[in-house]
Scaffold this motif. Structure first.
Motif, PDB file in Angstrom:
ATOM      1  N   GLY A  75       0.599   7.798 -12.694  1.00 54.50           N
ATOM      2  CA  GLY A  75      -0.586   6.956 -12.831  1.00 54.50           C
ATOM      3  C   GLY A  75      -1.135   6.813 -14.234  1.00 54.50           C
ATOM      4  N   LYS A  83       1.269   4.512  -7.146  1.00 55.24           N
ATOM      5  CA  LYS A  83       0.030   3.807  -6.771  1.00 55.24           C
ATOM      6  C   LYS A  83      -0.550   2.956  -7.900  1.00 55.24           C
ATOM      7  N   GLN A 132      -0.621  -0.905  -7.588  1.00 48.94           N
ATOM      8  CA  GLN A 132      -1.659  -1.596  -6.807  1.00 48.94           C
ATOM      9  C   GLN A 132      -2.776  -2.115  -7.714  1.00 48.94           C
ATOM     10  N   TYR A 137       0.830  -1.214   0.000  1.00 53.90           N
ATOM     11  CA  TYR A 137       0.000   0.000   0.000  1.00 53.90           C
ATOM     12  C   TYR A 137       0.859   1.258   0.000  1.00 53.90           C
ATOM     13  N   GLU A 138       2.062   1.148   0.583  1.00 51.71           N
ATOM     14  CA  GLU A 138       2.909   2.335   0.735  1.00 51.71           C
ATOM     15  C   GLU A 138       3.765   2.633  -0.494  1.00 51.71           C
ATOM     16  N   CYS A 139       3.793   1.740  -1.483  1.00 51.32           N
ATOM     17  CA  CYS A 139       4.534   2.012  -2.721  1.00 51.32           C
ATOM     18  C   CYS A 139       4.092   3.365  -3.275  1.00 51.32           C
ATOM     19  N   ASP A 140       5.053   4.241  -3.565  1.00 52.89           N
ATOM     20  CA  ASP A 140       4.709   5.620  -3.953  1.00 52.89           C
ATOM     21  C   ASP A 140       4.068   5.713  -5.332  1.00 52.89           C
TER      22      ASP A 140
END
Length: 362
Positions: free
Chosen positions: A330, A253, A256, A248-251
């Motif tokens: 993203g 996103k 995910q 969840y903390e992977c910068d």
């Protein structure tokens, strides 16, 4: 199963001997690295493409919505901000930074990282024979080159001893299953003699010749069984990148959403403008290349020396700065998404805390 032992590197002690691989652009910045260090492993901030940080608010000049020139692509102000925010998470725990040797302004970025508060500097993508040159005023910063052979370690140690009267504080030895750029020719990535289990004992033997430099095994390390295996082969710890993509903390996103749907055949070695083979997901800009509708290459950031201001990017069909930057922001259509060979094994997203507990406790 033995208990994982703390690892002393220079003046710093890593409680759990697991490095989180430094992944750029914007995959391992303050949120990921800060949380990894908070849990007792080593969080590593990527210094690549800091000009994309927080939608480029720290960049002095943008062209076509991208950081203009090297000075902005490797933004000192943004790097300082990333470290400041990571420190809010991990406090005084050791915190590393990964700086590719192939970048433009390598020396300046190394000094910037030292000033920002890096405790350890990890450098790959080339032989960093001049690395200590830029850290003279920061004697407490540990220096850790990445190598892919005992010969490379020997060259670095000889040069450092001759020029700087020192040897590396540790070594990362990386096999050809890692994500991103590989330290091997394309065809060598598939040969048994270049796999991590073959090169770890050779590098460990060479490291002993130079006073017992601790070595960190990297590239395809997945679980506690792998960790124990490489420690038994002579490593003092491991580095893992791909596992942390699935947190969840992977910068970045977008991972995910993308990773849990990736199959083994969706990961391939590609040509990179940096001049090394690189392992990436066949989505985003790589899929656009296959379709023949990838964005036109226009060099704005001048990020890596081997690309020669976009000459190599045009040959391979994509700009690595633009594509990694879009991935961080993203853009699933035009972004570039690196992954290790095991990326398809990420089937659910977990927290950094859960992952490190799983790896440490087995």
């Amino acid at each position: 199963m033995t208990t994982l032992q703390p690892l002393k590197i220079g003046k710093h002690t890593i409680k759990i001997p697991i490095f989180q691989g430094g992944m750029g652009v914007g995959i391992s910045w303050d949120e990921l690295a800060g949380n990894v260090s908070k849990e007792g492993a080593l969080g590593i901030i990527s210094a690549v493409g800091t000009g994309y940080y927080k939608h480029m608010q720290f960049v002095e000049k943008l062209v076509k919505h991208k950081p203009f020139e090297t000075i902005n692509f490797y933004s000192k102000t943004a790097l300082n901000e990333i470290f400041k925010n990571a420190r809010k998470i991990c406090g005084n725990s050791p915190l590393g930074v990964n700086i590719l040797h192939a970048i433009n302004d390598y020396g300046r970025v190394v000094r910037d990282a030292c000033e920002a508060g890096a405790n350890l500097i990890i450098t790959g993508a080339g032989l960093p024979t001049n690395m200590p040159e830029f850290t003279k005023n920061f004697p407490d910063v540990a220096l850790i080159p990445i190598v892919s052979s005992a010969k490379a370690l020997r060259i670095i140690c000889k040069r450092w001893e001759e020029r700087y009267k020192r040897v590396p504080d540790a070594i990362v030895v990386e096999g050809p299953l890692s994500g991103g750029h590989q330290g091997f020719k394309y065809e060598d990535c598939f040969k048994p003699e270049f796999q991590l289990e073959s090169i770890v004992p050779e590098v460990a033997k060479e490291a002993k010749e130079w006073g017992g430099i601790p070595i960190i095994a990297a590239g395809g390390v997945w679980d506690r069984t792998d960790i124990d295996r490489f420690i038994s082969l002579g490593a003092s710890g491991v580095q893992m990148g791909t596992r942390f993509l699935g947190t969840y903390e992977c910068d970045a996103k977008a991972y995910q959403k993308i990773l849990p749907h990736i199959n083994k055949e969706d990961i391939e070695l590609i040509k990179s403008p940096v001049g090394y083979p690189a392992r990436a997901l066949k989505v985003g800009v790589i899929a656009r290349l296959e379709e023949g509708n990838a964005p036109k290459v226009q060099c704005v950031s001048n990020c890596v020396a081997p690309c020669h201001r976009g000459v190599e990017a045009k040959k391979v069909g994509y700009c690595i700065a633009d594509s990694l930057g879009k991935g961080h922001l993203g853009d699933e259509r035009e972004g570039l998404f690196f992954s290790g060979a095991n990326g398809y094994r990420v089937k659910k997203i977990v927290s950094v805390k859960e992952l490190i507990q799983e790896l440490a406790q087995g």
